[in-house]
Scaffold this motif. Structure first.
Motif: not given
Lengths: 603, 219
Positions: A19-22, A93, B14, B90
């Protein structure tokens, strides 16, 4: 997030990796971006995000105005099947956008057994795997990484290979990409850049005996393509404010790169040869980058990376500088890639004041004769002395790595591994600080794989049966229960050996293996030798021709289209020295005129 | 309890895919990045003291998570949520940080909302039939515990349940937080067997608020 994606994520293992978002990811305004790059790592998120090259290039690309570089990793098999079932294409991502709409798909390829993942990722993206099937609208597919030192097996799939270190060239390639009207113009123009190999601009011809006859470049393309390096590592970009993954990796830690290249000329080692010359970062820069990275990430471990950490010139000053900052903050310092010399244990003791991690050494061969042949400048005395100091210092676990099937290995050399392990055990019995907890000596062997651009590039790999015979011989020679012998299966090594020194004709084999289900070949649970065997058979190609055949002196080697800077003359001299059992001193002791041309502080 | 700080935070979008361990590590690193000095345990392998009130299932969102962290003395509380929020990935956001006066064991109810999705169409009179199902005096479901599988009656551990229909079904309820812990999956298990037709193909849930046994908001 896309609803279809959300649904499938509920059914897969470890969904966080998709999902990424890091913290630290780069998100740009699409309106201000004209070149979108998908940096693709052909293995799992956990492995890819532990890769320093990815972090460096992510920083470099995103540092360029108008360029947005996102990440994509190979989805694990459960995720792949869900993506295919619900028609979810491979996405970046950061944005979640399908990478088929990006301008450039850039692969970082570090090991041959990830080749099928490269094809699989292209296919999952909805991009044709073969370059010739991709039209003007399809993304440009490029590749870099150590495997590109033999680009030929992937020549059918990759539009442009980048050979060597990409920090400086990224900007040039993107600039040219913007200037050129179409792909063909771009590829022709790019092929004139140092470090760029465009396989469609040359053609390979073969002899009746199956060997390569010649590889002919089109007009204007110069051969061999010379690898690019960063001359001054100190001023080259280092990603101190990189992504901090929210889900666990193989190693969650800050990595500092001490130097590139290696002063040791171990004759089997590809990394040591293709990354020459030695270039170091200064101690001051490293301490600064270490502290900045720790502050920016919040990690509680810092690892020093290089091919041979004990060879870093200012290692004690560096450790002292880092420990001073790390110790009060409960940050561990870890030192992989240590040589088995006394110096290393002194270093370990200095660094690991609290926790004693296991010691790992790689003598590679069991006898002095064979260690001299492969130019592993380590004596039995040094190894045992190192172990003595370690055992006296309270360590009670040692791992020893060896290879079976090194050139000129005899049965005595194989049995020598057992003898050497026994000697390590004996050292423990004599010198252990406390024997109450026992000792664990783990010996592991893998099958030697001859690699391009090394003095052993002409050698045959031993057959799988022969490897297993030697394993059995060694196993039978091990007499103590305190020594735990583990051997890697030779199957993956056999396929790796065929691919490593393969030519263009292997493209069909890789494609056939992928089509019949091969992927994640470096993972034991996914690798299937029968699958590969039938792919080779289907293409009428014998893998033994590539893996188990010694090349003659005048054979045209497929990877001669690129040069790593080390001259062929040097490789041949080293091969002769190996035959004669002669060692070559390290670069600091005496220059062996390898031809790479050392830069400023390389000595 | 002066050296224990309670964080109330949300975990949505997320970040709902982060496991319990991932979340602890993420919050720990974010606080280190934000310069918050944590209190570490003594011993061989020191680690900061962190305790999550009610572990959240992977895939479930929440706007009412609580975590206690041990902090070093003299920590500046002013602006702490904002400072840490700048360092978080996020979807995770701290709403407030305070010194707690009550124990996590006093949490009795979790208010949740969620959506039930059906691949075909929403079953005929779904709200009515779902309400009827969950109004029975005895609602037996299988529940996996450490000791294995057992059958429990969840009727008295679910309250204020309500359904409404749009393109899909929206559900709201309060579930027993502890002893026993009832999660949305347990509630959905009541749609097995004879109620199969009402079982959704996909669900998503969100925690909204925590209550004590007197139905007062827990902080």
């Amino acid at each position: 997030m896309d609803f279809a994606l959300e649904r499938i994520l509920q059914r897969v293992q470890r969904p966080a990796r998709y999902v990424g978002g890091e913290y630290g990811q780069v998100v740009k305004d699409k309106a201000e971006v004209d070149v979108r790059v998908a940096y693709c790592f052909p293995d799992t998120y956990e492995i890819g995000m532990s890769n320093l090259g990815l972090r460096i290039m992510y920083g470099v690309f995103n540092g360029l105005g108008g360029v947005w570089c996102e990440r994509a990793f190979a989805p694990w098999v459960d995720m792949e099947s869900e993506m295919r079932r619900y028609g979810v294409a491979l996405y970046g991502l950061e944005s979640g956008d399908p990478i088929s709409g990006f301008d450039i798909i850039a692969f970082s390829i570090g090991y041959e057994l990830s080749y099928t993942n490269v094809l699989n990722m292209l296919d999952l993206a909805g991009v044709a795997v073969r370059s010739s099937d991709r039209g003007e609208d399809a993304p440009l597919v490029i590749a870099g990484g150590v495997c590109c030192f033999n680009p030929e097996p992937l020549a059918d799939f990759i539009d442009l290979f980048f050979i060597g270190e990409g920090e400086d060239a990224a900007c040039e390639i993107i600039g040219l990409f913007r200037e050129c009207g179409d792909k063909r113009d771009f590829l022709e123009a790019a092929s004139k850049l140092d470090g760029v190999y465009v396989p469609s601009l040359c053609e390979a011809f073969y002899n009746d005996d199956g060997t390569v006859g010649k590889i002919v470049p089109r007009q204007g393309v110069s051969f061999p393509v010379k690898k690019r390096i960063v001359a001054d590592l100190d001023s080259s970009p280092f990603p101190v404010d990189s992504i901090v993954p929210s889900t666990g990796l193989v190693h969650d830690r800050v990595v500092l790169e001490l130097f590139r290249g290696c002063i040791r000329g171990c004759r089997f080692c590809q990394a040591g040869h293709v990354s020459r010359p030695v270039r170091s970062r200064s101690c001051g820069t490293l301490v600064e980058q270490g502290i900045e990275s720790l502050k920016a990430s919040g990690y509680d471990e810092l690892a020093l990376l290089s091919l041979s950490t004990s060879d870093y010139g200012e290692i004690f000053q560096l450790c002292d500088g880092l420990i001073q900052w790390c110790e009060p903050r409960r940050i561990n310092l870890s030192l992989p890639s240590l040589r088995a010399d006394n110096f290393s244990v002194e270093l370990m003791e200095r660094v690991q004041k609290v926790r004693k991690a296991g010691l790992t050494f790689a003598p590679e061969a069991g006898s002095q004769r064979l260690r001299d042949i492969v130019n592993k400048n380590l004596t039995e005395g040094e190894l045992l002395e190192t172990c003595r100091i370690a055992f006296e210092g309270g360590w009670n676990s040692v791992k020893l790595y060896f290879m079976l099937g090194l050139p000129f290995e005899t049965d005595e050399d194989v049995v020598g591994i057992a003898r050497l392990s026994q000697a390590v055990l004996h050292t423990w019995k004599q010198h252990a600080k406390s024997k109450s907890r026992g000792v664990r000596i783990t010996v592991s062997t893998s099958c030697f794989i001859p690699k391009p651009h090394t003095p052993f590039q002409w050698e045959a790999q031993i057959t799988m049966d022969e490897y297993l015979r030697r394993v059995e011989l060694l196993r039978a020679s091990m007499r103590s229960k305190a020594i735990n012998y583990k051997w890697h299966s030779p199957e993956q090594g056999f396929v790796e050996a065929a691919l490593a020194r393969g030519d263009r004709r292997l493209g069909a084999v890789i494609e056939a293996a992928w089509e019949s289900g091969s992927r994640f070949d470096s993972w034991d649970e996914c690798f299937s030798l029968p699958n590969w065997a039938s792919a080779f058979e289907k293409c009428g190609i014998d893998p033994k021709f590539y893996a188990n055949r010694e090349r003659s002196d005048d054979e045209v080697l497929p990877w001669s289209v690129v040069t790593a800077g080390v001259s062929e003359g040097h490789l041949r001299r080293e091969r002769d020295a190996a035959r004669a059992g002669k060692k070559t001193p390290d670069c600091r002791e005496l220059c062996s005129n390898c031809g790479v041309g050392c830069v400023a502080n390389g000595k | 309890m002066e050296n224990k700080l309670r964080l109330r935070y949300s975990k949505v979008g997320k970040s709902k895919y982060l496991s319990h361990l991932d979340l602890s590590a993420t919050l720990r690193r974010a606080m280190i990045r934000a310069g918050v000095s944590l209190k570490y345990s003594e011993g061989f392998n020191p680690h900061p003291y962190m305790s999550v009130a009610l572990p959240l299932s992977v895939g479930t969102e929440s706007v009412c998570e609580l975590m206690d962290v041990g902090i070093a003395e003299g920590l500046e509380l002013e602006g702490l949520p904002e400072r840490v929020n700048r360092c978080l990935p996020e979807g995770i956001k701290i709403a407030e940080a305070y010194f707690p006066s009550r124990k996590f064991s006093e949490i009795a109810w979790v208010e949740m909302s969620g959506f039930l999705y059906y691949d075909e169409s929403v079953p005929y009179r779904a709200c009515e039939r779902l309400s009827a199902r969950y109004s029975l005096d005895c609602i037996e479901v299988k529940k996996r515990t450490k000791k294995g599988e057992s059958i429990i009656d969840i009727a008295s551990f679910v309250c204020d349940m309500a359904f409404s229909e749009s393109d899909n079904i929206e559900v709201a309820a309060k579930l027993s937080a502890q002893n026993p812990t009832i999660n949305p999956a347990n509630v959905m298990d009541a749609l097995a067997g004879e109620y199969e037709e009402l079982a959704p193909d996909f669900t998503s849930f969100k925690r909204l608020e925590l209550f004590d046994s007197g139905m007062k908001v827990f902080r």
